[in-house]
Design an enzyme around this catalytic site. Structure first.
Site, PDB file in Angstrom:
ATOM      1  CB  SER A 236      -1.551 -22.472 -19.785  1.00 36.41           C
ATOM      2  OG  SER A 236      -1.788 -23.828 -19.450  1.00 36.41           O
TER       3      SER A 236
ATOM      4  CE1 TYR B 261      -4.955 -21.405 -15.416  1.00 38.46           C
ATOM      5  CE2 TYR B 261      -4.674 -23.229 -16.960  1.00 38.46           C
ATOM      6  CZ  TYR B 261      -4.130 -22.238 -16.161  1.00 38.46           C
ATOM      7  OH  TYR B 261      -2.762 -22.083 -16.099  1.00 38.46           O
TER       8      TYR B 261
END
Length: 685
Positions: A562, A575
């Site tokens: 990501s 996250y």
């Protein structure tokens, strides 16, 4: 002869396709893509409007069970039969295949096969040529000619072995003319041919020959044609058997891919387990198969393990390596002994079939279907050997004749006409979290580029549905895999090994996200995200490395990381931290696995909203609230903050996976590829 029906499709063609589909759909009658069928009839010539006789026959490479009108070759019978006058003799009979093109009727004809002469020269309106196990058992029996007379009397004649071609067509035509009461022939070492004045009669005659041969073997055959059981060679219990098969599959796949990469198929069918448990299986396996369709796919003979199924796995692997080296030497000897000046180059010396007593059979091919069909053909061969040994002695055609067919210039030309393989052909991919979003888009792209795909997902029903969308089980399988569960991960890789022989390409995509400020982030939130993505991708990569090392074929591991691994966004501690963990795993594993030829790279997407399971599960609403936009406009919002002002879709991430694994970046490892439409704050430094 039949005449044209009132429909646009001539009635003989309608009858032929129906007969072919019925006969070809039953493996007792013929193998996949094996055999042939034809019909003759009268049609109006589109130029002269005069009636002309035409023969319709299954084209080269077609399958009787799925035959359609497009798969037929249509030839003018007058021109076909006129070829007899220009036939240059058996030494030059291959030239006649090109001559068939000058007999074609109409522009839509399929390519005529080598068996065309057999159908065109025989004086019968309908002809079938099939490869039934029972018929080949008679054809390969040492006293096949005498057995044919005993079993059928004068109703079925014997044709000595001859390689398929124009001369065989002449032989059968002559024998039919000399035996007007015959309904067909047994072709020595090969199969059967039957005929009839109507399609119904031809089909009945084919089934009569097959059924009569099978009944004779059943009634007169000895009880244990493969000999007594070998002590200690009984099949392992199913769970133990399949666990051992999963462990051996990547090892064998690596061996079978020494010359060129192969896909695998495993079966532990009862017929295989019984054969390999009996005393005569080494002798019979060494004799090889006989029917040309069989050994073209199974090679001249299989590789056979000579250890009991309870032998320590390390001893088995060591012995398989020795047997593989010996197999390659023997195959090279076979090639050198029989090759002539114009023989095609040796295509590879690795086995296509490996028999492991007590475990099963491993088959290998250029794709999953080819490997599966090879396996099916060797089961046909076992059935043939059983039948022949039950009533006589199995006596296949000799090595020289096998070589003439395996390295036949016409067969080589057929291989050269095959389409160029897709970029990911022979590669087996396992994608986690692949039932939706980025994972599903990646699975679709990999399958479209030729890979076999294992769709692993927490939801087994969605995984199965996604796999079915991609195609048959020759293309994709779906299975449950909770990446936090070591046993489920191991089971997923075992399933991949049993389905396709191993794994070459792994995409760590499974993920989720909980978006909360630091004060609201619980330890459970932290643990869940780290368990799924950091720990889960570690466990998946560890199992992938084990399989890839066993194969010794290199491989690719791709992490879907990501932008957040490098960009510090608000309310995203759990996250972002776990994505940073994944990002560093890429670097660590690239450094460790490089010596095994395993490349490890990462992809850093951002703002992939459409189709995303994560965003649909509540993450989208929370991120929209953070940024003060409507949830349905979150993708547009993300796009506007990028340099390119473009929304990122799952397909764009899939494109990056393909770019990293399709071969052009063969020397790239440890790389992170941004797929975020340009986020300057996430630029790699």
């Amino acid at each position: 002869m039949s005449t044209t029906s009132t429909s646009t499709t001539p009635q003989p063609v309608v009858d032929l396709i129906g007969r072919a589909n019925r006969l070809g759909s039953d493996p007792a009658n013929t193998n996949y893509a094996g055999g042939n069928a034809s019909a003759k009839g009268s049609v109006a010539d589109p130029v002269t409007a005069e009636a002309v006789e035409v023969m319709w026959v299954k084209g080269s490479g077609g399958d009787l069970g799925t035959l359609t009108e497009k798969g037929l070759a249509a030839l003018r019978l007058d021109r076909m039969r006129a070829l007899v006058d220009v036939y240059p003799g058996v030494e030059r009979e291959d030239e006649m295949v090109a001559a068939f093109d000058f007999c074609l009727h109409g522009p839509q004809s399929a390519a005529p096969s080598i068996d065309t002469a057999m159908h065109g020269l025989v004086e019968a309106a309908h002809v079938d040529h099939l490869h039934p196990d029972a018929g080949i058992a008679i054809a390969t029996a040492a006293d096949g000619e005498a057995l044919t007379k005993e079993i059928f009397g004068g109703r079925v004649a014997w044709v000595p072995w001859r390689r398929p071609g124009f001369q065989l067509g002449l032989d059968i035509a002559a024998i039919k003319a000399e035996n007007p009461g015959a309904i067909g022939v047994i072709l020595g070492g090969h199969g059967i041919t039957a005929w009839g004045d109507t399609s119904e009669e031809c089909e009945a005659n084919s089934l009569d020959i097959i059924g009569t041969a099978a009944a004779y073997i059943e009634q007169h055959g000895k009880a244990n044609p493969f000999g007594p059981p070998i002590e200690g060679y009984d099949p392992l219990p199913e769970e133990e058997r399949r666990a051992r098969a999963a462990a051996l599959a990547p090892v064998l796949r690596g061996m079978a891919s020494t010359d060129r990469a192969q896909v695998g198929h495993f079966t532990d069918a009862d017929v295989v387990l019984d054969f390999t448990s009996r005393a005569e299986h080494p002798r019979l396996a060494a004799l090889g198969t006989s029917c040309p369709d069989h050994f073209l796919r199974t090679k001249v003979r299989p590789m056979v393990l000579d250890l009991p199924p309870t032998a320590p796995i390390e001893d088995v692997v060591a012995r398989l390596a020795e047997l593989h080296a010996q197999y390659r030497e023997d195959y090279a000897r076979y090639y050198d002994e029989h090759a002539v000046a114009d023989s095609p180059a040796m295509r590879g010396a690795d086995p296509a079939i490996v028999l492991v007593p007590g475990v099963g059979m491993f088959a290998f091919g250029a794709d999953k279907q080819t490997a599966r069909v090879a396996s099916e053909f060797y089961i046909n061969a076992i059935n043939v050997m059983r039948g022949a040994e039950a009533i006589s002695t199995y006596s296949p055609i000799d090595e020289a004749e096998k070589f003439r067919i395996e390295y036949w210039l016409l067969e080589e030309a057929k291989l050269q006409r095959k389409p160029k393989p897709k970029p990911l052909a022979t590669r087996v991919a396992l994608v986690t979290g692949a039932a939706s979003g980025i994972g599903l888009a990646t699975a679709r792209r990999l399958a479209a580029e030729g890979a076999c795909v294992v769709i692993a997902d927490l939801d087994p029903e969605k995984a199965t549905a996604a796999a079915a969308e991609l195609g048959s089980t020759d293309v994709a399988i779906g299975l449950a895999a909770d990446v936090t569960d070591e046993d489920q991960i191991a089971a997923a890789f075992d399933a991949a090994c049993l389905a396709f022989g191993g794994v070459d390409l792994v995409v760590n995509n499974a993920g989720l996200s909980v978006s909360k400020p630091l004060a609201e982030t619980t330890a459970a939130d932290w643990d869940l995200q780290h368990d799924v993505m950091a720990r889960g991708s570690f466990l998946v990569s560890r199992e992938a490395a084990r399989v890839m090392r066993a194969q010794d074929m290199g491989g690719d591991i791709v992490y879907i990381v990501s932008k957040n691994a490098f960009f510090a966004g608000p309310n995203n501690i759990a996250y972002g931290a776990t994505k940073a963990d994944q990002a560093h795993q890429v670097r660590l594993l690239a450094a460790e696995l490089g010596e095994d030829g395993i490349r490890v790279n990462g992809i850093n997407p951002d703002g992939v909203v459409r189709g995303s399971g994560i965003f649909a599960g509540g993450w989208g609403a929370k991120r929209a609230a953070v940024y003060g936009v409507e949830e349905e406009k979150l993708g547009e919002f993300y796009a506007q903050r990028t340099l390119l002002k473009r929304e990122v879709l799952p397909e764009h991430v899939a494109n990056a996976v393909y770019a990293l694994t399709a071969g052009d970046l063969s020397h790239t490892t440890g790389l992170h590829v941004p797929v975020d439409a340009g986020v300057a704050a996430a630029f790699l430094r």
